[in-house]
Scaffold this active site. Structure first.
Site, PDB file in Angstrom:
ATOM      1  N   TYR A 148       7.231  -0.916  31.357  1.00 25.68           N
ATOM      2  CA  TYR A 148       8.102   1.004  31.242  1.00 25.68           C
ATOM      3  C   TYR A 148       9.397   0.121  29.962  1.00 25.68           C
ATOM      4  O   TYR A 148       9.781  -0.923  30.689  1.00 25.68           O
ATOM      5  CB  TYR A 148       8.562   0.464  32.614  1.00 25.68           C
ATOM      6  CG  TYR A 148       8.894  -0.514  33.741  1.00 25.68           C
ATOM      7  CD1 TYR A 148       8.525  -1.966  33.685  1.00 25.68           C
ATOM      8  CD2 TYR A 148      10.279  -0.765  33.445  1.00 25.68           C
ATOM      9  CE1 TYR A 148       8.345  -2.643  34.712  1.00 25.68           C
ATOM     10  CE2 TYR A 148      10.811  -1.421  34.745  1.00 25.68           C
ATOM     11  CZ  TYR A 148       9.978  -2.816  34.914  1.00 25.68           C
ATOM     12  OH  TYR A 148      10.033  -3.537  35.963  1.00 25.68           O
TER      13      TYR A 148
ATOM     14  N   SER B 282      19.573  -2.935  40.979  1.00 26.97           N
ATOM     15  CA  SER B 282      18.417  -1.915  40.930  1.00 26.97           C
ATOM     16  C   SER B 282      18.508  -1.155  41.475  1.00 26.97           C
ATOM     17  O   SER B 282      18.238   0.049  40.849  1.00 26.97           O
ATOM     18  CB  SER B 282      16.793  -2.528  41.022  1.00 26.97           C
ATOM     19  OG  SER B 282      16.224  -3.600  40.274  1.00 26.97           O
TER      20      SER B 282
ATOM     21  N   GLN C 188       6.912 -11.930  32.640  1.00 21.87           N
ATOM     22  CA  GLN C 188       8.437 -10.639  32.321  1.00 21.87           C
ATOM     23  C   GLN C 188       8.764 -11.141  30.864  1.00 21.87           C
ATOM     24  O   GLN C 188       8.920 -12.180  30.237  1.00 21.87           O
ATOM     25  CB  GLN C 188       8.478 -10.765  33.176  1.00 21.87           C
ATOM     26  CG  GLN C 188      10.143  -9.748  33.108  1.00 21.87           C
ATOM     27  CD  GLN C 188      10.867 -10.016  34.179  1.00 21.87           C
ATOM     28  OE1 GLN C 188      10.681  -9.156  35.549  1.00 21.87           O
ATOM     29  NE2 GLN C 188      12.432 -10.436  33.607  1.00 21.87           N
TER      30      GLN C 188
END
Lengths: 283, 283, 283, 283, 283
Positions: free
Chosen positions: D171, D249, D211
């Site tokens: 994403y 976030s 990641q």
């Protein structure tokens, strides 16, 4: 003292449809020269008919523009005395052989609109001073009297000819209805003041650009459509950039897509179909 | 003291059109080698003509880039002395046989723009000190005098050659007109200060990146277009990331889509059509 | 005192489906006249069947409109006594030969809704005064009693005939749920007051426009659909513009796309397929 | 004391291209078995070549994933040592016979990025203590010294192998630049603090998810791309949900579309083309 | 006292894929009756297989719905024990002959989720009282103990059968992360309180609607998917409208597109392919 209406009185004139199409050049190229000539003749004669307009009023006119960029290749601009007239034109265009090469990209439906901010304020005040109540028959008659007087006086602007300038700039716009800044909750006097300042700038450009404002609340996805016509397209940028610092534009204007086109005279469309913008090609 | 204008004076130069296309490889593959060679020759000779430019001024140039990603495969970039010239180029490209393989994805119409924040402030102040009123003939003459003087001095930057660098980065942008933070309601002095700081960063990258700013207010869907040219694409990221912390970018910049392309020299387009980015393939 | 419910009681009536299509004129033109006549007969007889409705209740009706602009060419509007009935109509239309020329563009699914702001407030207050608790069987019975009484009284408005007016205006809308201004956190009394003022304007237009409100929370992408029917389309603009200054619209209304159509009587659809809006063509 | 830079120092590694395609199964089915086998062999050998990478550095690798849902059927993920290398791969893929069945849906262009928040703060402070000015040659040398030292130390993370896990989650994301909450106007120290807390969560998932962060400012339409690799896709949800409550976030992250794919080993792609995810089909 | 985690503990169950397709009726009509019967038999047998599910757990099920409106004609809903299982189903559907008529419009990937707001708060408090630190092995063991106990207790809700109701309503949603109102910065206690009130409304509708919440953070473009199942679709509107006044919905809920479908039993799909919603057609 009773509350005065919030909405300014508006005058409405011609019904207006903008039609933006891509042109399918590859399909076009596959046709014979003879067929191309027939298609050209058909559309040129239809355009000539539309451009002349029909009936006594000459309210019905059409013009074609060559658009720059991927948003479309051709813009058909129609002024008519009714929405059903515009719809009939759409149907007529769909019946032509040219239609096989036209891929709809966008359109805009609106009516020529003149907003009478200053007259509205005066008229509302005068009617209220007489002790009339908003919505009463006498009030409505007073408003209608203004509308009819002004409509006659401004008939030329309500049912304008399509200006003959080389370039067109079209874009739709809204007045902001934000959570903190909302045009529709500003007082009539504040809106009138801001519109007046806005108009002052437009006036300075009157010699180099013609502007036609059309209203589309209830008709299309933005509240207004703006058509600018000029010989020099730089004027579009100068005018709109200067206006962007206006309070009414800086704070309250939201803009949609911009379309720039070059006017094709009836004969020029036949040239355009051969890949040339003008006969002289002296661009 | 009278209010000074809010809009800075701008200079305008070349008219610029970006055309982004997908290439229909599967249709291309179905053509015979002979036909492919003919298409290549046609487009290479058209490009050579466009790249040389026409007329004395050499204001008219074009360049082709191979785009990375699904937003497009080919970018045609045209600099011209008029919008009608750009439209004629579009029509010419549409007439080529290459056009059968080009699927329009995006485009951008704008003009090279130089914003004279510092000169504007000085000129406005000087004219106001003389007691002149904004919009008066004497005021306008004073502004025009600046515009003409600066346009001559900056002719190279107003009508630039397309830089020869390997990579291009193009994106459109707006200045924010939010409910709380609005570029267009900031004072001229504040905007001038922020633009000055912004420019300082750009200056530090001058050796590794060429920047061409084009204005598109009134022409396309964003207010400005930015073209960056560099040998090393990492510089695009470094520059834009550093600028993002600038007050003018951090608070007032809104960005559209980003396009990254690799310059194809005239001969390279023929190679590209055979699936190779460069003849050496040493990438 | 216990907290009263926030949601007003609503009555629901006919299930409603709007279907917007482009018409593929080029495919249509390629059919023989005989085939065209057969398609016309099939669809006209299907429309006649739908327009008459089925069963005792005459709750099931359909109408066709010629849309203006690129958002669609034809609008099929269906009123039915159930969602499955609407889905069956979709399937029937898909089986016709006309379907080959219909390109789906948009649709909207909703049910006729009457919001009982005033009755709700009274009923809630009365039930609470009796010492009943929201959600208890006695409370629910009290609400159901109101719903049934009002549903009978308003059956005509809940299961309306499609008005015969020449023009239709359709648009979906939401009530704003912004971070600062949020319809759903306003008190019932405030919402009732604003809806009342809103209704007052509508009432002034009652003679020139018919309005049908449909609810689509849980059914489609906006909360409500609005259908306006009038002989003169200018009324749409006048009404919606005046309402836009209402507190409930100015602050809390968000609008989707607007669709404008012209009613095609059963016979008119056959004419439309020949490119004519009406037999007289006197538009 | 002089103002310190706002942008953290970043290290850049591999150039990365995500390509998302739909697969045209109906066209594929129409091919003969022999032709299908040929296409399979061509693409499997191309993938094997890409997966091995080229040259000494093994910086160039590719992997294929089967995507779930309508956003795409196949994801090609390429790591390369340059943007021109990625563009050449695009051109090579376009030349394959497989390309006839690939319908481009999306793509993403970025470079592996490591943000050195903690080192940046220390280095800036140390350079400032020496009395150096930001932008001076000595300052730049001090920064370069850090970049080169860290780039060597982190070469493995800057030019990573594509993890071999069964599932991928991709994403893009932005840091918010809102009118009230703006990442780019927060102080370096505040951003460093928030990024540190953010990283603490990631560390707890280190055993179950890999990641790779790529930067795309100046390259694509979001600021960063995130690739997660895991054997159990639930870990993606657990990790991202927990992080969503992080200050960085919760307040500052804006997310684009999410893509979930399943790794296809070279041989598995041939199976996939026969409608099977794995040879055992034991899923 | 140490800070407690912000994220509630969630339980996850079945993997869920929604697939929305348009059906290409015109292509379908061109097939012979024999071919149509074969396609019907193939898909009905595949559906029967999927509907029964495979393996011991019967976790794998599929259902088909006839969608109303242009957003799609058919909805395939799949519950599976893994994402790879869902992807394999996609591949199997793609291999059918029915696939030639299915045009992908939308999809949604998620997992059945139960949010344990109340248990989370209690567990976190209990673990903290014991002096344990978040993230320590003892803490994680305590959380895992809850997860496993609850997962067993709620196995029926985590791996539900697809309810047999006539109507489905599906929509995705987010919790708002606005600049002023942000779900993810509210305290756990506040969120727990709001979710509790929200649940109270749902409970009142338990007799007339079945609700399945799926989580999609990290999987698809919204944070949650909601499926409602009911015999009477009006219940969807009543429930969602009442909930919209809840604090958690009014202030913090953002909604995506709404899809309404009618369940097709295995045999009904064959009827549907002949243009009939049910055999009795008594709708």
């Amino acid at each position: 003292m009773p509350e005065l209406p919030s909405a300014p009185i508006t005058l409405e004139g011609s019904s207006v449809l903008h039609q933006m199409y891509r042109f399918d050049w590859e399909a076009w190229k596959q046709r014979s020269n003879e067929e191309k000539r027939e298609v050209e003749e058909e559309v040129v004669s239809l355009l000539a008919k539309w451009e002349k307009g029909t009936g006594d009023s000459a309210k019905n006119q059409s013009a074609v523009f060559s658009l720059i960029g991927h948003k479309g290749d051709l813009l058909f601009l129609h002024f008519n005395d009714s929405f059903s007239g515009l719809n009939q034109i759409e149907l007529e265009l769909a019946q032509t052989r040219l239609n096989a090469f036209l891929i709809p990209q966008h359109s805009y439906l609106s009516v020529v609109e003149l907003g009478l901010y200053e007259s509205s304020a005066k008229t509302y005040a005068a009617l209220a001073e007489k002790g009339l109540t908003q919505g009463s028959p006498e009030w409505d008659a007073g408003v209608q009297e203004l509308v009819q007087r002004q409509s006659s006086a401004m008939a030329q602007r309500l049912f304008p000819s399509i200006p003959a300038a080389k370039y067109i700039c079209f874009y739709p716009m809204d007045r902001r209805r934000g959570e903190a800044r909302n045009w529709y909750t500003e007082t009539m006097a504040e809106r009138q003041r801001m519109m007046h300042e806005h108009g002052m700038i437009g006036r300075r450009y009157a010699g180099s650009v013609r502007q036609i404002i059309t209203g589309s609340i209830g008709f299309d996805d933005w509240e207004w459509g703006v058509d600018l016509f000029a010989e020099d397209p730089l004027v579009f940028k100068k005018l709109i950039y200067e206006m962007r610092f206006d309070e009414v534009s800086a704070v309250y204007a939201l803009f949609g897509q911009f379309f720039i086109g070059i006017r094709l005279q009836t004969g020029d469309l036949a040239l355009w179909l051969r890949g040339k913008l003008t006969s002289s090609n002296s661009i």
